[in-house]
Motif scaffolding. Structure first.
Motif, short mmCIF file in Angstrom:
data_model
loop_
_atom_site.label_atom_id
_atom_site.label_comp_id
_atom_site.label_asym_id
_atom_site.label_seq_id
_atom_site.Cartn_x
_atom_site.Cartn_y
_atom_site.Cartn_z
N TYR A 198 0.80 -0.99 0.10
CA TYR A 198 0.12 -0.01 0.16
C TYR A 198 0.54 1.55 -0.30
O TYR A 198 1.28 1.77 -0.90
CB TYR A 198 -1.01 0.10 1.18
CG TYR A 198 -1.90 1.05 1.57
CD1 TYR A 198 -3.11 1.10 0.02
CD2 TYR A 198 -1.45 2.23 2.08
CE1 TYR A 198 -3.89 2.29 0.84
CE2 TYR A 198 -1.92 3.81 2.37
CZ TYR A 198 -3.29 3.56 1.17
OH TYR A 198 -4.26 4.44 1.48
N ILE A 229 -7.18 6.44 -5.82
CA ILE A 229 -7.43 5.64 -6.96
C ILE A 229 -6.41 4.83 -6.76
O ILE A 229 -6.95 3.71 -6.96
CB ILE A 229 -7.70 6.46 -8.28
CG1 ILE A 229 -9.01 7.04 -7.94
CG2 ILE A 229 -8.03 4.83 -9.18
CD1 ILE A 229 -9.39 7.72 -9.34
N MET A 231 -6.17 1.62 -4.40
CA MET A 231 -7.58 1.59 -4.52
C MET A 231 -7.66 -0.11 -5.90
O MET A 231 -8.71 -0.82 -6.08
CB MET A 231 -8.74 2.34 -4.96
CG MET A 231 -9.49 1.75 -4.30
SD MET A 231 -11.56 3.07 -4.96
CE MET A 231 -10.66 3.68 -3.39
#
Length: 202
Positions: free
Chosen positions: A120, A184, A187
């Motif tokens: 992440y 985004i 994600m």
């Protein structure tokens, strides 16, 4: 390690999908470029960054290069903003920054995965680097090559205040594009990476 035939097919299919998305974003009004005064806020950089994360820096550069070529062609035939026919006819402004998005975002993701072991954080880092690369290079090249009255006029300033105008764009349009990418990119990119990993395992 060499890819199997099935892995190569999946890779090429994914690359083709990203190319199709870039084409769709570029040609559908308000989907990839949102006109705002003399500039247009873009969402295409997000697709390039995601491609660089999912497929790697080389394919990210290919996707970015396709976007750049589309930007260059549109500057002649269907400009996305009043500024486009003045500056994007130069491949250094329209093509090179887009290619560099894929290269720098892709390698940032790889490096951060090795350093922090958290995908992440690596994806967010790639989003930041990719967005700043695009905005910084485009605006930097505009200032370097196009300190002209015509370009300054599109920003509503004279040549002496062009740098301030470009810095304002960096702080407004650039910030909006940065926030969009940070939200985004992780994600979308991380789930796609996980699906690809599972397919390769199976």
């Amino acid at each position: 390690m060499a890819k199997t035939r099935h892995q190569q097919i999946r890779h090429n299919t994914t690359l083709a999908i990203f190319i199709a998305i870039i084409l769709l974003q570029d040609f559908v009004p308000f989907f990839g470029n949102i006109p705002l005064g003399p500039l247009s806020i873009t969402t295409l950089h997000v697709t390039v960054i995601i491609a660089a994360i999912v497929l790697g820096p080389v394919d990210g550069a290919i996707i970015g290069g396709i976007w750049g070529l589309l930007t260059w062609v549109r500057a002649f035939v269907a400009p996305s903003s009043p500024l486009a026919p003045l500056v994007f006819v130069n491949p250094l402004v329209s093509v090179v920054p887009r290619i560099m998005i894929g290269i720098l975002a892709g390698y940032t993701f790889i490096l951060m995965c090795r350093l922090v072991k958290a995908k992440y954080i690596a994806a967010v880092s790639a989003a930041i680097v990719g967005t700043l690369t695009n905005t910084g290079l485009v605006l930097g090249f505009i200032y370097l090559f196009y300190r002209t009255p015509a370009v300054a006029q599109t920003y509503g300033v004279n040549v002496n205040h062009l740098l301030i105008a470009l810095e304002t764009v960096m702080a407004t349009n650039g910030l909006a594009e940065l926030i969009l990418a940070i939200i985004i990119v992780p994600m979308v990119a991380l789930p796609v990476l996980e699906v690809r990993r599972r397919l390769e395992v199976n």
